[in-house]
Design a protein around this motif. Structure first.
Motif, PDB file in Angstrom:
ATOM      1  N   MET A   1       0.809  -1.223   0.000  1.00 58.74           N
ATOM      2  CA  MET A   1       0.000   0.000   0.000  1.00 58.74           C
ATOM      3  C   MET A   1       0.840   1.270   0.000  1.00 58.74           C
ATOM      4  N   VAL A   2       2.065   1.207   0.527  1.00 59.99           N
ATOM      5  CA  VAL A   2       2.904   2.412   0.520  1.00 59.99           C
ATOM      6  C   VAL A   2       3.908   2.393  -0.629  1.00 59.99           C
ATOM      7  N   GLY A   3       3.870   1.347  -1.456  1.00 59.33           N
ATOM      8  CA  GLY A   3       4.743   1.289  -2.620  1.00 59.33           C
ATOM      9  C   GLY A   3       6.164   0.875  -2.322  1.00 59.33           C
ATOM     10  N   ALA A   4       6.360   0.033  -1.309  1.00 57.18           N
ATOM     11  CA  ALA A   4       7.705  -0.448  -0.979  1.00 57.18           C
ATOM     12  C   ALA A   4       7.917  -1.846  -1.557  1.00 57.18           C
ATOM     13  N   ARG A   5       9.169  -2.252  -1.606  1.00 60.19           N
ATOM     14  CA  ARG A   5       9.462  -3.596  -2.109  1.00 60.19           C
ATOM     15  C   ARG A   5       9.280  -4.653  -1.032  1.00 60.19           C
ATOM     16  N   ASP A   6       9.516  -4.287   0.199  1.00 58.57           N
ATOM     17  CA  ASP A   6       9.397  -5.243   1.297  1.00 58.57           C
ATOM     18  C   ASP A   6       9.450  -4.436   2.583  1.00 58.57           C
ATOM     19  N   MET A   7       9.406  -5.118   3.712  1.00 59.89           N
ATOM     20  CA  MET A   7       9.652  -4.455   4.982  1.00 59.89           C
ATOM     21  C   MET A   7      11.104  -3.970   5.026  1.00 59.89           C
ATOM     22  N   VAL A   8      11.355  -2.986   5.837  1.00 56.60           N
ATOM     23  CA  VAL A   8      12.694  -2.406   5.918  1.00 56.60           C
ATOM     24  C   VAL A   8      13.702  -3.421   6.453  1.00 56.60           C
ATOM     25  N   PHE A   9      13.276  -4.266   7.394  1.00 55.98           N
ATOM     26  CA  PHE A   9      14.173  -5.271   7.994  1.00 55.98           C
ATOM     27  C   PHE A   9      13.620  -6.665   7.703  1.00 55.98           C
ATOM     28  N   PRO A  10      13.833  -7.201   6.514  1.00 52.83           N
ATOM     29  CA  PRO A  10      13.215  -8.487   6.153  1.00 52.83           C
ATOM     30  C   PRO A  10      13.639  -9.645   7.053  1.00 52.83           C
ATOM     31  N   TYR A  11      14.909  -9.681   7.441  1.00 54.63           N
ATOM     32  CA  TYR A  11      15.378 -10.806   8.264  1.00 54.63           C
ATOM     33  C   TYR A  11      14.704 -10.784   9.638  1.00 54.63           C
ATOM     34  N   MET A  12      14.601  -9.595  10.238  1.00 53.87           N
ATOM     35  CA  MET A  12      13.928  -9.493  11.522  1.00 53.87           C
ATOM     36  C   MET A  12      12.443  -9.815  11.380  1.00 53.87           C
ATOM     37  N   ASN A  13      11.881  -9.488  10.240  1.00 50.86           N
ATOM     38  CA  ASN A  13      10.483  -9.830   9.969  1.00 50.86           C
ATOM     39  C   ASN A  13      10.300 -11.339   9.948  1.00 50.86           C
ATOM     40  N   MET A  14      11.242 -12.038   9.310  1.00 54.12           N
ATOM     41  CA  MET A  14      11.190 -13.497   9.291  1.00 54.12           C
ATOM     42  C   MET A  14      11.297 -14.059  10.703  1.00 54.12           C
ATOM     43  N   LEU A  15      12.209 -13.512  11.504  1.00 55.54           N
ATOM     44  CA  LEU A  15      12.352 -13.994  12.877  1.00 55.54           C
ATOM     45  C   LEU A  15      11.066 -13.807  13.676  1.00 55.54           C
TER      46      LEU A  15
END
Length: 580
Positions: A104-118
């Protein structure tokens, strides 16, 4: 894995190369969102089973004997905690927050993908610890979902051996998972918006999730420290919450603690938690109404500031849950007043939803039915909340079925209706397939009417003074026969509503494999998630170049326009798009 640099922002993404890195240890926010959703729904089905078991016990206590009084209290505790924390919080923030924010904000992914996975795997660990309490000596804790001491950790309470320990550890682990995810949501909204996506052009879904995440980051520490302090009371004999007390005829080693301190810490988290669940629901239902009424949201800026205002005020109303704890009357007056004040921005949102529908081109799609059902249910639950926010009225109604009915209408039925509406709305984007609309409409009407058959009679039982958390009501002099018959009727309705959810799962699973292709934008919506080059979106979402935003998210039915919607990334006629 290979790392591919993206020219538009010099950003690097790690593209998965194996099944494990694509679907299990995934750093793609969309996969993580689905993982959150599947875990939350699985544990939610456990809570649903517990509630049906409790209702069968209450409705037919003489003919059916499935659980004993101790198990009944354990089921009450686990059902409440699962629904509030492990289902709704995880699903609305971890599930929808993860999926929707970058798109919705036009980003490619979350800023911290690895922490998101954790975060999702730590959340799974918290769920496993919680479920393990069903299999330990003494079973899960039966202290009630609010876990009030001294009852919660004194032997004699169901689950006082290992159940309460596992509950508190699970909550602490969950908060760690939430914090990792929450930092991602806030940072992504603040730092990763695409060109032209100002804060006041963000969809209200993002505003609701963003504000709720900030509430969680400020409120969950109160629950974390109270869980740790109670663990120390239980395991090391400290006295943070335990006063000098005689237990089963013997003086305990505790002394000097305050049970009311725990209540303050719990509800300082607990009331913002209501809005941690409600605010994402508010934002999502705003978007559903606008899309399916083909009309811009009424009073967008007012809606944004109402969300922010509700979030701020939610921190100064917590003690209206504690009127019966013996607080000073002046404090009661203060918290009653702030409770009424927080109703003002909430009412603004309801008025704006109704005015959005006014003279709109309303399409009664399945998501729209659930959105309208939410408005009815939330108004109903909110009005009964005004009763309980008043000290004089709350005192006789406290600990009756009126509280159960109010709480479950606001914190149970209302957000669940939004969850269903949101799943139906974004299912075509997630899967590329359309669901069966007829099954969806049956699912809505059976669920909506069934839940009213459960909770409307509960208000009447509350006025009769029928207490909650009783294992059985037969033979109690002050409870009339009509209340017992009504209790049986509530149980029948609860079983019917639980069985109705089979329609939802059948619809989703069948549609996933056999549904018609949805196309990129089946609802003709304006927000960016419907404008991705592929459906479902690929890793990275946008291909070689990020979109550019030219307008707000609610450009519907503009007079003189060629069509009844204009996507956020569609340039105005007088703007030339630079060559890539």
């Amino acid at each position: 894995m290979t790392y591919v640099a993206l020219a538009d922002r010099g950003q690097e993404l790690s593209h998965p190369k194996s099944f494990i890195t694509k679907y299990i240890w995934s750093q793609d926010h969309k996969v993580i969102a689905i993982q959150y959703g599947l875990i939350a729904i699985a544990v939610g089905l456990v809570a649903l089973g517990l509630s049906v078991t409790m209702r069968v016990q209450l409705g037919f206590p003489e003919s059916v004997s499935i659980i004993d009084p101790s198990e009944y209290m354990q089921f009450v505790t686990m059902h409440g905690m699962i629904m509030v924390i492990y289902l709704l919080t995880a699903l609305l923030l971890g599930g929808f927050g993860n999926y929707l924010i970058p798109l919705m904000v036009g980003a490619r992914d979350m800023v911290f993908p690895y922490m998101n996975m954790l975060s999702v795997w730590v959340y799974l660990v918290s769920v496993i610890i919680l479920m393990a309490s069903f299999f330990v000596t003494g079973g899960p804790t039966g202290a009630g979902w609010t876990l009030y001491p001294p009852q919660a950790i004194l032997f004699g309470t169901p689950g006082a051996e290992w159940g309460i320990i596992l509950m508190l550890v699970s909550l602490a682990v969950f908060i760690v998972a939430f914090t990792m995810g929450g930092l991602n949501y806030v940072t992504t909204v603040l730092q990763a918006r695409t060109r032209g996506m100002t804060m006041m052009r963000m969809p209200l879904s993002v505003w609701g999730i963003f504000t709720a995440t900030i509430l969680g980051l400020l409120a969950f520490p109160a629950l974390l420290v109270s869980a740790i302090m109670m663990l120390l009371d239980r395991l090391l004999g400290t006295s943070f919450f335990m006063p000098a007390i005689v237990h089963m005829g013997e003086q305990t080693a505790y002394g000097g603690g305050s049970p009311v301190l725990f209540q303050h810490l719990f509800w300082f988290f607990g009331h913002p938690e209501v809005y941690i669940v409600a605010l994402p629901a508010f934002g999502i239902v705003s978007d559903l109404l606008s899309v399916h009424a083909r009309k811009n949201i009424f009073g967008y800026r007012m809606m944004v500031w109402a969300i922010v205002g509700i979030g701020g005020l939610s921190f100064i109303v917590w003690a209206h849950h504690m009127y019966v704890s013996g607080m000073n009357p002046y404090f009661g007056f203060f918290f009653a007043t702030t409770t009424l004040i927080i109703a003002v921005p909430t009412a603004i949102k309801v008025y704006n939803w109704v005015l959005t529908l006014w003279q709109g081109n309303i399409h009664l799609t399945v998501p729209m039915l659930f959105a309208i059902g939410f408005i009815f249910t939330f108004i109903h639950g909110g009005l009964t909340g005004i009763f309980l926010g008043n000290v004089v009225v709350d005192l006789p109604l406290s600990d009756t079925y009126f509280v159960v009915a109010h709480f479950l209408m606001v914190m149970g039925v209302s957000p669940i209706l939004v969850v269903f509406g949101a799943i139906y709305h974004w299912f075509p984007k997630v899967t590329g397939k359309m669901f069966n609309s007829t099954l969806g409409k049956f699912h809505f009407w059976f669920t909506f009417l069934g839940t009213y058959s459960i909770y409307l009679p509960m208000h009447y039982l509350g006025f009769l003074g029928v207490p909650r958390r009783y294992y059985a009501y037969e033979g109690i002099d002050f409870i009339p026969e009509s209340a017992l018959a009504m209790n049986t009727g509530i149980t029948v309705a609860a079983i019917f509503v639980a069985a109705t959810q089979i329609l939802f799962f059948v619809n989703m699973i069948w549609s996933l494999f056999k549904g018609k292709p949805a196309g990129p934008n089946p609802w003709n919506a304006t927000t960016l998630e419907w404008q991705t080059p592929q459906t479902p979106p690929i890793h990275g979402n946008w291909g070689p170049e990020l979109p550019q935003v030219y307008r707000w998210a609610y450009e519907y039915s503009v007079p003189g326009a060629d069509k009844d919607f204009t996507p956020q990334n569609e340039p105005p006629a007088d703007v030339e798009v630079a060559a890539s």
